[in-house]
Each structure stands twice: as C-alpha cells, then as structure tokens.
Design a protein around this motif. Structure first.
Motif, PDB file in Angstrom:
ATOM      1  N   ASN A 117       0.845  -1.196   0.000  1.00  0.00           N
ATOM      2  CA  ASN A 117       0.000   0.000   0.000  1.00  0.00           C
ATOM      3  C   ASN A 117       0.876   1.239   0.000  1.00  0.00           C
ATOM      4  OD1 ASN A 117      -2.432  -1.423   0.089  1.00  0.00           O
ATOM      5  ND2 ASN A 117      -2.281  -1.650   2.302  1.00  0.00           N
ATOM      6  N   ARG A 118       0.395   2.305  -0.605  1.00  0.00           N
ATOM      7  CA  ARG A 118       1.145   3.560  -0.639  1.00  0.00           C
ATOM      8  C   ARG A 118       1.015   4.245   0.721  1.00  0.00           C
ATOM      9  NH1 ARG A 118       3.380   6.366  -4.515  1.00  0.00           N
ATOM     10  NH2 ARG A 118       2.377   5.155  -6.157  1.00  0.00           N
ATOM     11  N   GLY A 119       2.165   4.572   1.292  1.00  0.00           N
ATOM     12  CA  GLY A 119       2.188   5.277   2.569  1.00  0.00           C
ATOM     13  C   GLY A 119       2.831   6.647   2.413  1.00  0.00           C
ATOM     14  N   SER A 120       3.195   7.269   3.511  1.00  0.00           N
ATOM     15  CA  SER A 120       3.791   8.608   3.457  1.00  0.00           C
ATOM     16  C   SER A 120       5.166   8.603   2.788  1.00  0.00           C
ATOM     17  CB  SER A 120       3.892   9.193   4.867  1.00  0.00           C
ATOM     18  OG  SER A 120       4.680   8.353   5.683  1.00  0.00           O
ATOM     19  N   PHE A 121       5.825   7.444   2.730  1.00  0.00           N
ATOM     20  CA  PHE A 121       7.119   7.321   2.054  1.00  0.00           C
ATOM     21  C   PHE A 121       6.974   6.671   0.672  1.00  0.00           C
ATOM     22  CE2 PHE A 121       8.294   7.202   6.584  1.00  0.00           C
ATOM     23  CZ  PHE A 121       9.097   8.333   6.611  1.00  0.00           C
ATOM     24  N   GLY A 122       5.771   6.589   0.150  1.00  0.00           N
ATOM     25  CA  GLY A 122       5.530   5.897  -1.110  1.00  0.00           C
ATOM     26  C   GLY A 122       5.300   4.424  -0.854  1.00  0.00           C
ATOM     27  N   ARG A 123       5.558   3.613  -1.843  1.00  0.00           N
ATOM     28  CA  ARG A 123       5.416   2.153  -1.699  1.00  0.00           C
ATOM     29  C   ARG A 123       6.726   1.585  -1.166  1.00  0.00           C
ATOM     30  NH1 ARG A 123       0.668   0.641  -3.825  1.00  0.00           N
ATOM     31  NH2 ARG A 123      -0.185   1.893  -5.497  1.00  0.00           N
ATOM     32  N   MET A 124       6.640   0.909  -0.066  1.00  0.00           N
ATOM     33  CA  MET A 124       7.823   0.321   0.550  1.00  0.00           C
ATOM     34  C   MET A 124       7.888  -1.168   0.207  1.00  0.00           C
ATOM     35  SD  MET A 124       9.159   2.905   2.020  1.00  0.00           S
ATOM     36  CE  MET A 124      10.385   2.208   3.095  1.00  0.00           C
ATOM     37  N   PRO A 125       9.099  -1.733   0.119  1.00  0.00           N
ATOM     38  CA  PRO A 125       9.223  -3.171  -0.150  1.00  0.00           C
ATOM     39  C   PRO A 125       8.564  -4.005   0.945  1.00  0.00           C
ATOM     40  CG  PRO A 125      11.347  -2.081  -0.302  1.00  0.00           C
ATOM     41  CD  PRO A 125      10.384  -1.088   0.260  1.00  0.00           C
ATOM     42  N   ILE A 126       8.250  -5.216   0.613  1.00  0.00           N
ATOM     43  CA  ILE A 126       7.688  -6.178   1.560  1.00  0.00           C
ATOM     44  C   ILE A 126       8.816  -7.132   1.932  1.00  0.00           C
ATOM     45  CG2 ILE A 126       5.992  -8.009   1.868  1.00  0.00           C
ATOM     46  CD1 ILE A 126       4.370  -6.569  -0.414  1.00  0.00           C
ATOM     47  N   ILE A 127       9.179  -7.139   3.198  1.00  0.00           N
ATOM     48  CA  ILE A 127      10.288  -7.959   3.679  1.00  0.00           C
ATOM     49  C   ILE A 127       9.808  -8.741   4.895  1.00  0.00           C
ATOM     50  CG2 ILE A 127      12.643  -7.957   4.594  1.00  0.00           C
ATOM     51  CD1 ILE A 127      12.984  -5.200   3.240  1.00  0.00           C
ATOM     52  N   GLY A 128      10.090 -10.021   4.935  1.00  0.00           N
ATOM     53  CA  GLY A 128       9.706 -10.806   6.093  1.00  0.00           C
ATOM     54  C   GLY A 128      10.171 -12.237   5.985  1.00  0.00           C
ATOM     55  N   ARG A 129      10.120 -12.903   7.079  1.00  0.00           N
ATOM     56  CA  ARG A 129      10.502 -14.311   7.123  1.00  0.00           C
ATOM     57  C   ARG A 129       9.333 -15.158   6.656  1.00  0.00           C
ATOM     58  NH1 ARG A 129      14.126 -16.848  11.768  1.00  0.00           N
ATOM     59  NH2 ARG A 129      14.648 -18.751  10.657  1.00  0.00           N
ATOM     60  N   TYR A 130       9.614 -16.119   5.790  1.00  0.00           N
ATOM     61  CA  TYR A 130       8.596 -17.021   5.304  1.00  0.00           C
ATOM     62  C   TYR A 130       8.315 -18.061   6.373  1.00  0.00           C
ATOM     63  CZ  TYR A 130       6.330 -20.561   2.420  1.00  0.00           C
ATOM     64  OH  TYR A 130       5.460 -21.474   1.917  1.00  0.00           O
ATOM     65  N   ASN A 136      13.775 -24.073   6.962  1.00  0.00           N
ATOM     66  CA  ASN A 136      12.954 -23.093   7.683  1.00  0.00           C
ATOM     67  C   ASN A 136      13.660 -21.751   7.893  1.00  0.00           C
ATOM     68  OD1 ASN A 136      14.821 -23.763   9.560  1.00  0.00           O
ATOM     69  ND2 ASN A 136      13.393 -24.634  11.047  1.00  0.00           N
ATOM     70  N   ASN A 137      14.639 -21.422   7.081  1.00  0.00           N
ATOM     71  CA  ASN A 137      15.337 -20.143   7.210  1.00  0.00           C
ATOM     72  C   ASN A 137      15.247 -19.395   5.881  1.00  0.00           C
ATOM     73  OD1 ASN A 137      16.814 -18.069   8.289  1.00  0.00           O
ATOM     74  ND2 ASN A 137      18.782 -19.042   7.879  1.00  0.00           N
ATOM     75  N   CYS A 138      14.036 -19.023   5.491  1.00  0.00           N
ATOM     76  CA  CYS A 138      13.809 -18.357   4.214  1.00  0.00           C
ATOM     77  C   CYS A 138      13.189 -16.984   4.455  1.00  0.00           C
ATOM     78  CB  CYS A 138      12.883 -19.207   3.347  1.00  0.00           C
ATOM     79  SG  CYS A 138      12.540 -18.469   1.752  1.00  0.00           S
ATOM     80  N   TRP A 139      13.748 -15.985   3.798  1.00  0.00           N
ATOM     81  CA  TRP A 139      13.244 -14.622   3.889  1.00  0.00           C
ATOM     82  C   TRP A 139      12.736 -14.182   2.528  1.00  0.00           C
ATOM     83  CZ3 TRP A 139      13.247 -11.459   8.278  1.00  0.00           C
ATOM     84  CH2 TRP A 139      13.794 -12.060   9.426  1.00  0.00           C
ATOM     85  N   ILE A 140      11.720 -13.345   2.531  1.00  0.00           N
ATOM     86  CA  ILE A 140      11.137 -12.830   1.298  1.00  0.00           C
ATOM     87  C   ILE A 140      11.399 -11.331   1.222  1.00  0.00           C
ATOM     88  CG2 ILE A 140       8.977 -12.417   0.072  1.00  0.00           C
ATOM     89  CD1 ILE A 140       7.943 -15.014   1.367  1.00  0.00           C
ATOM     90  N   PHE A 141      11.868 -10.892   0.060  1.00  0.00           N
ATOM     91  CA  PHE A 141      12.092  -9.478  -0.208  1.00  0.00           C
ATOM     92  C   PHE A 141      11.442  -9.202  -1.557  1.00  0.00           C
ATOM     93  CE2 PHE A 141      15.465  -6.131  -1.467  1.00  0.00           C
ATOM     94  CZ  PHE A 141      14.631  -5.093  -1.039  1.00  0.00           C
ATOM     95  N   THR A 142      10.291  -8.562  -1.552  1.00  0.00           N
ATOM     96  CA  THR A 142       9.515  -8.371  -2.774  1.00  0.00           C
ATOM     97  C   THR A 142       8.782  -7.037  -2.706  1.00  0.00           C
ATOM     98  OG1 THR A 142       7.957  -9.458  -4.282  1.00  0.00           O
ATOM     99  CG2 THR A 142       7.469  -9.613  -1.923  1.00  0.00           C
ATOM    100  N   GLY A 143       7.912  -6.811  -3.645  1.00  0.00           N
ATOM    101  CA  GLY A 143       7.135  -5.582  -3.665  1.00  0.00           C
ATOM    102  C   GLY A 143       7.889  -4.403  -4.239  1.00  0.00           C
ATOM    103  N   LEU A 144       8.939  -4.657  -5.045  1.00  0.00           N
ATOM    104  CA  LEU A 144       9.700  -3.565  -5.640  1.00  0.00           C
ATOM    105  C   LEU A 144       9.038  -3.018  -6.901  1.00  0.00           C
ATOM    106  CD1 LEU A 144      13.280  -5.027  -5.247  1.00  0.00           C
ATOM    107  CD2 LEU A 144      12.247  -3.177  -3.935  1.00  0.00           C
ATOM    108  N   SER A 145       7.957  -3.629  -7.329  1.00  0.00           N
ATOM    109  CA  SER A 145       7.262  -3.218  -8.546  1.00  0.00           C
ATOM    110  C   SER A 145       8.239  -3.274  -9.712  1.00  0.00           C
ATOM    111  CB  SER A 145       6.633  -1.858  -8.350  1.00  0.00           C
ATOM    112  OG  SER A 145       5.759  -1.560  -9.417  1.00  0.00           O
TER     113      SER A 145
END
Length: 121
Positions: free
Chosen positions: A79-92, A103-112
C-alpha cells in the motif's frame, strides 16, 4: 545494431539473454504487459501490445524474429504510505517444511518495476 548487446528499460524493456555458442540464435526478453482487469490478455493481444510499445526500440527483432514463448507472473506491491510504496520484507513461515525444504527463508519483494533494476543488488 545497438540493441544486440544492450538492455533498454523505458516503461517496457528489451533485454538480451546470455550468449549461446550459436550467434544466429541470439535470444531476447521483451516485456511487459500490465493488466489491471479480471481477464488476462490472450497471446495474440500480448504480442500486439508488446510489439506496438517496443517496435521503435527493436524493429529488427520484430521483423526477423519469432516469439519463442510467453511467461506470466504476478507483481506484488504494498500500500502507498507517506514514504511511497515500501518493499515487503519478512521471514517465510514454512510450517510444513516441504515447500522450500528448510525453515530459514526470507522474502524481499514488492519492488514493482524497480525489481528489474535492483534485483541483482
């Protein structure tokens, strides 16, 4: 022929794939469409849209090449926030431990569309 070894990114993209031993079979990736509707474009519509948007960049590819295959994907964005669209980062959360195999996988996405530029950093 400037496009033979260079990638272009300007709303659409034309990118050469790594060289093969046979220089007569150079391959390129041309993309992408953006469909914000319930029904996806059919293959002929995709070809026509990409051709109309990249013909000025790669006319020789369209005149002399053939479409080898088409792929599809889903691009995530936050979602667009005050800093624009931020990446989505988190542990899967791999509760079944079968989808990825550990069980040690991280996701870094949402860069458009910036993901095409920044994916290798």
């Amino acid at each position: 022929d400037a496009i033979a070894n260079e990638a272009f990114l300007c709303g659409k993209y034309v990118t050469p794939l790594p060289d093969t031993n046979d220089s007569s079979s150079r391959r390129f990736v041309i993309g992408a469409t953006h469909e914000f509707k319930a029904d996806a474009l059919n293959p002929d519509e995709v070809t026509e849209e990409l051709k109309s948007r990249t013909l000025s960049l790669a006319q020789h590819l369209w005149d002399n090449g053939t479409v080898d295959r088409m792929t599809t994907g889903v691009r995530l964005q936050s979602n667009r926030g005050s800093f624009g669209r931020m990446p989505i980062i988190g542990r899967y959360n791999n509760t079944s431990n079968t989808a990825i195999g550990h069980n040690n996988c991280w996701i870094f996405t949402g860069l458009s569309s910036r993901g095409l530029i920044y994916h290798g950093l």
